[in-house]
Scaffold this active site. Structure first.
Site, PDB file in Angstrom:
ATOM      1  N   GLY A  61      39.986  13.762  33.147  1.00 46.02           N
ATOM      2  CA  GLY A  61      40.293  12.504  33.800  1.00 46.02           C
ATOM      3  C   GLY A  61      39.171  11.493  33.909  1.00 46.02           C
ATOM      4  N   PHE A  98      43.635   9.129  27.562  1.00 44.83           N
ATOM      5  CA  PHE A  98      43.530  10.458  28.166  1.00 44.83           C
ATOM      6  C   PHE A  98      42.317  11.197  27.630  1.00 44.83           C
ATOM      7  CE2 PHE A  98      45.885  11.303  24.317  1.00 44.83           C
ATOM      8  CZ  PHE A  98      45.470  12.557  23.910  1.00 44.83           C
ATOM      9  N   CYS A  99      41.890  12.173  28.419  1.00 43.29           N
ATOM     10  CA  CYS A  99      40.781  13.046  28.041  1.00 43.29           C
ATOM     11  C   CYS A  99      41.155  14.450  28.491  1.00 43.29           C
ATOM     12  CB  CYS A  99      39.473  12.555  28.660  1.00 43.29           C
ATOM     13  SG  CYS A  99      39.495  12.480  30.456  1.00 43.29           S
ATOM     14  N   GLN A 100      40.190  15.243  28.819  1.00 39.68           N
ATOM     15  CA  GLN A 100      40.485  16.609  29.226  1.00 39.68           C
ATOM     16  C   GLN A 100      40.760  16.713  30.720  1.00 39.68           C
ATOM     17  OE1 GLN A 100      37.695  19.484  27.793  1.00 39.68           O
ATOM     18  NE2 GLN A 100      38.506  21.123  29.051  1.00 39.68           N
ATOM     19  N   GLY A 119      39.037   9.271  30.781  1.00 42.25           N
ATOM     20  CA  GLY A 119      40.270   8.480  30.752  1.00 42.25           C
ATOM     21  C   GLY A 119      40.216   7.329  31.736  1.00 42.25           C
TER      22      GLY A 119
END
Length: 109
Positions: free
Chosen positions: A82, A78-80, A85
């Protein structure tokens, strides 16, 4: 985000509650230091490909965590927003990881 399995928020909550998810935060170290999901391992997406190719002992020494196995289920990046990610999920797929997914809101970062 076509081409990558996506984990919905309810699915993620269920996996976390049961202890069956391995979360990897692929944001920068600075972003992760400002706050992340408890228990997530931070490996910036820029390091992920080399990290997933390391010997287990080197991975352990660098990240203070067990290296994910290629067949680990519920390996979630995951990231902030997408984009990172998705990139991480595609990198893992290209390296032969089979039990992966991406948790993200809509959008891209």
């Amino acid at each position: 985000m076509a081409g990558a399995p996506t984990v919905s928020l309810p699915e993620l909550r269920s996996l976390l509650a049961s202890g069956r998810a391995r979360l990897i935060d692929v944001r920068s170290r600075e972003e992760a230091a400002a706050g992340t999901i408890p228990g997530a391992l931070n490996i910036p997406v820029s390091e992920l490909e080399s990290a997933l190719q390391m010997e287990p002992a080197a991975f352990q020494a660098l990240y203070s965590a067990e290296k994910p196995k290629r067949d680990d289920e519920n390996l979630i990046f995951f990231c902030q927003m997408g984009k990172r990610g998705l990139r991480a999920t595609q990198l893992a797929q290209g390296l032969g990881y089979t039990g992966y997914g991406e948790a993200s809101p809509a959008g891209g970062d």
